[in-house]
Design an enzyme around this catalytic site. Structure first.
Site, PDB file in Angstrom:
ATOM      1  N   HIS A  51       0.835  -1.200   0.000  1.00 40.18           N
ATOM      2  CA  HIS A  51       0.000   0.000   0.000  1.00 40.18           C
ATOM      3  C   HIS A  51       0.872   1.254   0.000  1.00 40.18           C
ATOM      4  O   HIS A  51       0.668   2.176  -0.802  1.00 40.18           O
ATOM      5  CB  HIS A  51      -0.900  -0.051   1.241  1.00 40.18           C
ATOM      6  CG  HIS A  51      -1.717   1.180   1.493  1.00 40.18           C
ATOM      7  ND1 HIS A  51      -3.089   1.196   1.363  1.00 40.18           N
ATOM      8  CD2 HIS A  51      -1.372   2.432   1.906  1.00 40.18           C
ATOM      9  CE1 HIS A  51      -3.549   2.402   1.670  1.00 40.18           C
ATOM     10  NE2 HIS A  51      -2.520   3.166   2.004  1.00 40.18           N
ATOM     11  N   GLU A  52       1.875   1.299   0.875  1.00 39.81           N
ATOM     12  CA  GLU A  52       2.741   2.474   0.974  1.00 39.81           C
ATOM     13  C   GLU A  52       3.651   2.607  -0.246  1.00 39.81           C
ATOM     14  O   GLU A  52       3.918   3.723  -0.704  1.00 39.81           O
ATOM     15  CB  GLU A  52       3.567   2.413   2.261  1.00 39.81           C
ATOM     16  CG  GLU A  52       2.746   2.404   3.530  1.00 39.81           C
ATOM     17  CD  GLU A  52       1.770   3.560   3.633  1.00 39.81           C
ATOM     18  OE1 GLU A  52       2.094   4.671   3.144  1.00 39.81           O
ATOM     19  OE2 GLU A  52       0.670   3.365   4.193  1.00 39.81           O
ATOM     20  N   HIS A  88       1.660   4.270  -2.830  1.00 38.08           N
ATOM     21  CA  HIS A  88       1.661   5.726  -2.646  1.00 38.08           C
ATOM     22  C   HIS A  88       2.916   6.335  -3.275  1.00 38.08           C
ATOM     23  O   HIS A  88       2.860   7.377  -3.938  1.00 38.08           O
ATOM     24  CB  HIS A  88       1.645   6.076  -1.154  1.00 38.08           C
ATOM     25  CG  HIS A  88       0.283   6.091  -0.537  1.00 38.08           C
ATOM     26  ND1 HIS A  88      -0.798   6.731  -1.105  1.00 38.08           N
ATOM     27  CD2 HIS A  88      -0.180   5.551   0.633  1.00 38.08           C
ATOM     28  CE1 HIS A  88      -1.859   6.598  -0.326  1.00 38.08           C
ATOM     29  NE2 HIS A  88      -1.513   5.874   0.731  1.00 38.08           N
ATOM     30  N   GLU A 133      -6.292   6.705  -0.831  1.00 35.87           N
ATOM     31  CA  GLU A 133      -6.169   5.493  -0.034  1.00 35.87           C
ATOM     32  C   GLU A 133      -6.786   4.296  -0.757  1.00 35.87           C
ATOM     33  O   GLU A 133      -6.308   3.162  -0.638  1.00 35.87           O
ATOM     34  CB  GLU A 133      -6.838   5.688   1.324  1.00 35.87           C
ATOM     35  CG  GLU A 133      -6.067   6.576   2.274  1.00 35.87           C
ATOM     36  CD  GLU A 133      -4.727   5.969   2.637  1.00 35.87           C
ATOM     37  OE1 GLU A 133      -4.706   4.907   3.259  1.00 35.87           O
ATOM     38  OE2 GLU A 133      -3.700   6.572   2.271  1.00 35.87           O
TER      39      GLU A 133
END
Length: 374
Positions: free
Chosen positions: A143-144, A147, A194
């Site tokens: 997930h990060e 980003h 997100e």
């Protein structure tokens, strides 16, 4: 993955079990349409460009890096080695050439973030590390990294700075209003971003149930034996469809101060994407490449975002969204629908303004009396 493959690629840079890799994948492959739309709206916000340019030069990024270097634990092959493996795996799968620095920060609150202006930094809290198992944590690291690949770190850093600044200048009315307008727009975009990063986490972990479990544990803590993913997803369905117009308004008010969508909403959105043809096409190796980004059509992105919103409103079970659909479709008796939706607000007098004897209005029964009407 075979041992030969490990030898050829280096054991520290390949996934610990066989997972598909996506060479040259563009962030467009997993970005949520609402993410792109909100970012476009953010950039069009009056004064945003001025603030962005000013803060890009003023934000103490070097100080930020020194802060984590001095007061957190940097992930490496000697510290939190299992997280270092996950980070390298995630970068390998999403083909992110430069592995971002990653730090573990002492904080009981489960959280993770990707910040930085020139180069992204990933920070995870001890609360998150202690809460999640390996596969759940792998999705969070992915997930990060998502980003980072999408370039979200810059806007996230500015959001953190402006939020702190708004608190400091709260005594200046006009200053607070100006800052909070940008903070509100940034939060709206970040909530949507997100959803994109959750998709990136799924592409890295390639285990939908682990991604769902991670979100469920962030909501309910480390009591997995007391929780059930399917029941958790049923909560999302109930949240989306339940209540009346009053609840719809309250949902909006509840989410406005948040930087993240509610966990049930994120889980439902991720489930929907995991079951979609788009996800399967990516897993089959059909996805946009970064080398094609310069030729990507902006108008096509706008159309895709508009189509997403139209479909979301049309198919939504939320009472407010149904009302919007009715207005767009020219549905009759909107007043009656609103009265029924806000029954809790209007109280017992909600129907008192109906004609009583037919002398002041149509003799036909109103929709509030007709059986079978929704």
């Amino acid at each position: 993955m075979s041992d030969d493959s490990r030898e050829n690629n280096g054991s520290g840079s390949v996934p610990s079990r066989q997972r598909r890799r996506f060479p040259g994948i563009s962030s467009r492959a997993y970005e949520h349409p609402a993410d792109r739309s909100a970012l476009v709206a953010l950039r069009k916000l009056s004064g945003f460009d001025t603030v962005f340019k000013a803060l890009s030069g003023l934000l103490p990024e070097r100080s930020l890096r020194l802060l984590f270097l001095s007061d957190s634990v940097r992930v490496s092959d000697r510290q939190f080695a299992h997280l270092n493996d996950m980070l390298r795996d995630a970068c390998h799968i999403l083909d992110l050439e430069k592995v971002p620095p990653m730090y573990v920060n002492q904080d009981p609150q489960p959280n993770a973030m990707c910040i930085g202006l020139d180069e992204p930094i990933i920070v995870v809290t001890t609360g998150l590390v202690e809460l999640l198992d390996e596969e759940e944590m792998r999705a969070v690291v992915g997930h990060e990294v998502g980003h980072a690949l999408s370039g979200h770190a810059v806007y996230r850093t500015i959001l953190l700075f402006l939020t702190n600044l708004a608190v400091r200048v709260a005594w200046i009315p006009l200053g607070t209003i100006a800052i909070m307008a940008i903070v509100t727009a940034l939060r709206e975009w970040f909530r949507k971003s997100e959803l994109s990063a959750d998709r990136a986490g799924l592409l890295v972990g390639q285990d939908p149930r682990a991604s769902m479990r991670g979100l469920m544990k962030i909501a309910g803590g480390n009591h997995l034996h007391e929780m059930n993913v399917d029941a958790f997803l049923e909560q999302a369905d109930e949240y989306e469809a339940g209540g009346d117009l009053r609840d719809s308004v309250l949902k909006i008010l509840n989410v406005l101060p948040r930087t993240h969508p509610f966990t049930t909403v994120r889980a439902a959105e991720l489930r929907k994407w995991a079951q979609s043809r788009d996800y399967q096409r990516i897993m089959d190796g059909h996805y946009p490449r970064r080398s094609e980004d310069k030729d990507a059509s902006v108008s096509d992105s706008f159309r895709e975002s508009a189509a997403h919103y139209t479909s979301s409103v049309k198919n939504s079970k939320d009472p407010l969204m149904k009302l919007v659909t009715d207005i767009a479709g020219g549905a009759g008796d909107l007043g009656g629908r609103v009265r029924r939706g806000f029954g809790g607000f209007t109280g017992s007098t909600a129907t008192d303004d109906r004609p009583r004897n037919g002398s002041d209005g149509d003799d036909s029964p109103s929709d509030t009396e007709a059986p079978g009407k929704s």
